[in-house]
Write an enzyme that holds these catalytic residues in place. Sequence first.
Site, PDB file in Angstrom:
ATOM      1  N   LYS A 152       0.815  -1.224   0.000  1.00  0.00           N
ATOM      2  CA  LYS A 152       0.000   0.000   0.000  1.00  0.00           C
ATOM      3  C   LYS A 152       0.843   1.265   0.000  1.00  0.00           C
ATOM      4  CE  LYS A 152      -3.888  -2.069   2.359  1.00  0.00           C
ATOM      5  NZ  LYS A 152      -4.965  -1.979   3.292  1.00  0.00           N
ATOM      6  N   GLU A 193      -1.392   7.328   8.308  1.00  0.00           N
ATOM      7  CA  GLU A 193      -1.964   8.415   7.514  1.00  0.00           C
ATOM      8  C   GLU A 193      -3.016   9.171   8.307  1.00  0.00           C
ATOM      9  OE1 GLU A 193      -3.261   6.345   3.937  1.00  0.00           O
ATOM     10  OE2 GLU A 193      -5.215   5.921   4.814  1.00  0.00           O
ATOM     11  N   HIS A 234     -14.108  -2.231   9.445  1.00  0.00           N
ATOM     12  CA  HIS A 234     -13.445  -2.081   8.134  1.00  0.00           C
ATOM     13  C   HIS A 234     -13.769  -3.203   7.170  1.00  0.00           C
ATOM     14  CE1 HIS A 234     -11.376   0.252  11.040  1.00  0.00           C
ATOM     15  NE2 HIS A 234     -10.644  -0.740  11.459  1.00  0.00           N
ATOM     16  N   ARG A 266      -7.603  -8.004  -8.214  1.00  0.00           N
ATOM     17  CA  ARG A 266      -8.329  -9.276  -8.297  1.00  0.00           C
ATOM     18  C   ARG A 266      -9.807  -8.989  -8.503  1.00  0.00           C
ATOM     19  NH1 ARG A 266     -11.093  -8.756  -3.415  1.00  0.00           N
ATOM     20  NH2 ARG A 266      -9.898  -7.729  -1.787  1.00  0.00           N
TER      21      ARG A 266
HETATM   22  P1  ADP Z   1     -13.498  -7.062  -1.203  1.00  0.00           P
HETATM   23  O1  ADP Z   1     -12.581  -5.894  -1.235  1.00  0.00           O
HETATM   24  O2  ADP Z   1     -13.529  -7.866  -2.450  1.00  0.00           O
HETATM   25  O3  ADP Z   1     -14.800  -6.729  -0.665  1.00  0.00           O
HETATM   26  P2  ADP Z   1     -12.777  -8.206   1.302  1.00  0.00           P
HETATM   27  O4  ADP Z   1     -11.930  -7.157   1.882  1.00  0.00           O
HETATM   28  O5  ADP Z   1     -14.147  -8.410   1.831  1.00  0.00           O
HETATM   29  O6  ADP Z   1     -12.804  -8.055  -0.260  1.00  0.00           O
HETATM   30  O7  ADP Z   1     -11.999  -9.576   1.337  1.00  0.00           O
HETATM   31  C1  ADP Z   1     -12.491 -10.693   0.707  1.00  0.00           C
HETATM   32  C2  ADP Z   1     -11.866 -11.897   1.300  1.00  0.00           C
HETATM   33  O8  ADP Z   1     -10.495 -11.894   1.055  1.00  0.00           O
HETATM   34  C3  ADP Z   1     -12.007 -11.999   2.803  1.00  0.00           C
HETATM   35  O9  ADP Z   1     -12.099 -13.356   3.123  1.00  0.00           O
HETATM   36  C4  ADP Z   1     -10.706 -11.423   3.309  1.00  0.00           C
HETATM   37  O10 ADP Z   1     -10.429 -11.925   4.578  1.00  0.00           O
HETATM   38  C5  ADP Z   1      -9.751 -11.900   2.261  1.00  0.00           C
HETATM   39  N1  ADP Z   1      -8.603 -11.004   2.022  1.00  0.00           N
HETATM   40  C6  ADP Z   1      -8.636  -9.794   1.459  1.00  0.00           C
HETATM   41  N2  ADP Z   1      -7.394  -9.265   1.355  1.00  0.00           N
HETATM   42  C7  ADP Z   1      -6.546 -10.175   1.873  1.00  0.00           C
HETATM   43  C8  ADP Z   1      -5.131 -10.235   2.059  1.00  0.00           C
HETATM   44  N3  ADP Z   1      -4.311  -9.238   1.692  1.00  0.00           N
HETATM   45  N4  ADP Z   1      -4.621 -11.352   2.630  1.00  0.00           N
HETATM   46  C9  ADP Z   1      -5.428 -12.344   3.005  1.00  0.00           C
HETATM   47  N5  ADP Z   1      -6.754 -12.352   2.849  1.00  0.00           N
HETATM   48  C10 ADP Z   1      -7.320 -11.297   2.305  1.00  0.00           C
HETATM   49  P1  ADP Z   2      -8.052  -3.276   3.384  1.00  0.00           P
HETATM   50  O1  ADP Z   2      -6.858  -3.560   2.552  1.00  0.00           O
HETATM   51  O2  ADP Z   2      -8.135  -4.089   4.607  1.00  0.00           O
HETATM   52  O3  ADP Z   2      -9.301  -3.267   2.556  1.00  0.00           O
HETATM   53  P2  ADP Z   2      -8.129  -0.376   3.306  1.00  0.00           P
HETATM   54  O4  ADP Z   2      -6.897   0.445   3.296  1.00  0.00           O
HETATM   55  O5  ADP Z   2      -8.840  -0.528   2.023  1.00  0.00           O
HETATM   56  O6  ADP Z   2      -7.806  -1.791   3.928  1.00  0.00           O
HETATM   57  O7  ADP Z   2      -9.123   0.226   4.403  1.00  0.00           O
HETATM   58  C1  ADP Z   2     -10.232  -0.488   4.853  1.00  0.00           C
HETATM   59  C2  ADP Z   2     -11.241   0.441   5.494  1.00  0.00           C
HETATM   60  O8  ADP Z   2     -10.669   1.146   6.607  1.00  0.00           O
HETATM   61  C3  ADP Z   2     -11.774   1.529   4.582  1.00  0.00           C
HETATM   62  O9  ADP Z   2     -12.827   1.095   3.763  1.00  0.00           O
HETATM   63  C4  ADP Z   2     -12.201   2.589   5.579  1.00  0.00           C
HETATM   64  O10 ADP Z   2     -13.450   2.270   6.137  1.00  0.00           O
HETATM   65  C5  ADP Z   2     -11.167   2.465   6.683  1.00  0.00           C
HETATM   66  N1  ADP Z   2     -10.069   3.437   6.461  1.00  0.00           N
HETATM   67  C6  ADP Z   2      -8.940   3.208   5.795  1.00  0.00           C
HETATM   68  N2  ADP Z   2      -8.148   4.300   5.769  1.00  0.00           N
HETATM   69  C7  ADP Z   2      -8.807   5.261   6.442  1.00  0.00           C
HETATM   70  C8  ADP Z   2      -8.529   6.632   6.798  1.00  0.00           C
HETATM   71  N3  ADP Z   2      -7.390   7.210   6.445  1.00  0.00           N
HETATM   72  N4  ADP Z   2      -9.453   7.316   7.523  1.00  0.00           N
HETATM   73  C9  ADP Z   2     -10.602   6.713   7.897  1.00  0.00           C
HETATM   74  N5  ADP Z   2     -10.922   5.445   7.619  1.00  0.00           N
HETATM   75  C10 ADP Z   2     -10.042   4.708   6.902  1.00  0.00           C
END
Ligand code: ADP
Ligand code: ADP
Length: 504
Positions: free
Chosen positions: A119, A203, A238, A295
């Site tokens: 990231k 951040e 989240h 993906r």
């Molecule tokens: P989406 O962004 O497609 O909604 P989610 O965040 O809900 O995906 O994740 C979908 C599935 O993939 C969940 O089972 C989550 O635990 C798994 N997952 C997502 N990112 C990772 C990662 N970097 N490593 C392991 N599992 C992950």
């Molecule tokens: P993941 O890889 O687990 O999906 P993300 O970076 O996409 O992680 O963040 C997951 C969630 O966390 C976001 O959808 C949001 O709800 C919250 N989040 C992430 N970054 C921020 C931020 N800077 N401020 C507030 N909420 C955040």
Amino acid sequence: MKTFRRILIANRGEIAVRIIRTLRDMGIESVAIYSDADRLSAHVAMADYAIHLSGVSSSDTYLNIPAILSCIQESHADAVHPGYGFLSENSDFAEAVAKHTQAQFIGPSVEAIRLMGDKLAAKKLMQAHKIPILPGSFGEIQNLQEVEQLAKELGYPIILKASAGGGGRGIRFIHSKADIAEAYESCRREAQAYFGNPSLFCERYIQNPRHIEFQVLFDRFGHGVHLFERDCTIQRRHQKLFEEAPSRYLNSKQREHFGALAVKAASLVQYSGVGTVEFICESPEQVYFMEMNTRIQVEHPITEQITGIDLIKEQILVAAGHKLTHQQADIPLRGWSMEARINAEDPLQNFAPSPGKITHLQLPMGPHVRVDTHLYPGYEVPSAYDSLLAKVIVWGHTREEAIERLKRSLREFDLSGIQTSIKFHEALLQDEDFLKGQFSTNFVELKKSEFLHRMNSQSSLEPELAAVLASVSLTLAFADSQTLPDADNNQFWIHKARAEACRE
Ligand code: ADP
Ligand code: ADP
Ligand code: MG
């Protein structure tokens, strides 16, 4: 169109089933892999071939790269679909498939996966190309003092994230100096345990943000389009619970602007296939790149509903070397779509996991209702994996029509044996602020007690017991008056009772 002869699906559950369906539509053979716990799973029964992987834990099975490479070779598959989660964003897996097997990995290049999987590296790349990002640390955090220093510069609260994080894990909020030590240590531990990489960054935290993501689709020749946005703001810890497309948050000008930014972000890594650029929004004008998922996404069906494009098919065509046939201006945005994630969790018990046997199941059907699931009556939901059981996806001409259709579908979703998040979605769809489109990622937390009250009043009696009681009283009433009383549309057990009474 020539593509592949046989594709191995390195995944399980609803997404494996969903992929098999498109393979059938395209005349491609499917190969399933399955763990001990998934012996009786629907994807195993549906696939043309199925290979057993000994063990239950993900690390022994769906994350076991050497074992999966052997399955690819053994099955003579000419491509591998990784689904989501598991190895879908693991660049070492994509690389090993290319190096050690005859098969094509269905996804972007190893370099694109690697870069976007980090990231911090992704944010740096975006910043270098003038795509807005949130201010924060521009390198890995080395110690506690660095976090303190950053908090002084950015102002509280701040957010700590695992560079390799995903699935809502490896994220901590820091509201004051007192939180720093605990947040830093536990986030590092979680990052190491889940992602094998303790690297963290910081951040600025947005107080009441909206999560809006754009679906992109690229061929291998540099041509790419976006397929509009999905609003995934309704989350718990989240993790997304409910999604809709398009979003009421953006007007068409903003949609066009951020869509173009998403296409630009993906083109920076010579992207190919489907991918999602996630933005975090402070206001519709202040939108920041958050991360890119390289993906297929869990919530991809709502994009399929508004555009009419099968995203799994597009992934396969691109991987087989076909040129994209879509031009940006030709992609339709029709109506509104919503997805409710049905998890094996009890929302009345703080979303505690609820694995077990499905004793009764009747899925919703009818116009513009799609259910993606691997469930069947008698299926035993294992506790070893993801809690996602089904996705109820609806389409309507308008947001209001989609909401009514989703309410209707959830009422029809008749499942016994375990607890699910259906009650949560029913409570959500009654909420005034939700109906007006006014919500942030804190919505579920803010509405906790209100929702709990609503869910409790909806399920004051066990449905089966209520059905029996109602059946008896209705039968008596019917015998008395020769007319059936009106049923309250919202009460499942009245319907059930009426059916019973009529059968007498
Ligand atoms: P989406 O962004 O497609 O909604 P989610 O965040 O809900 O995906 O994740 C979908 C599935 O993939 C969940 O089972 C989550 O635990 C798994 N997952 C997502 N990112 C990772 C990662 N970097 N490593 C392991 N599992 C992950
Ligand atoms: P993941 O890889 O687990 O999906 P993300 O970076 O996409 O992680 O963040 C997951 C969630 O966390 C976001 O959808 C949001 O709800 C919250 N989040 C992430 N970054 C921020 C931020 N800077 N401020 C507030 N909420 C955040
Ligand atoms: Mg994310």
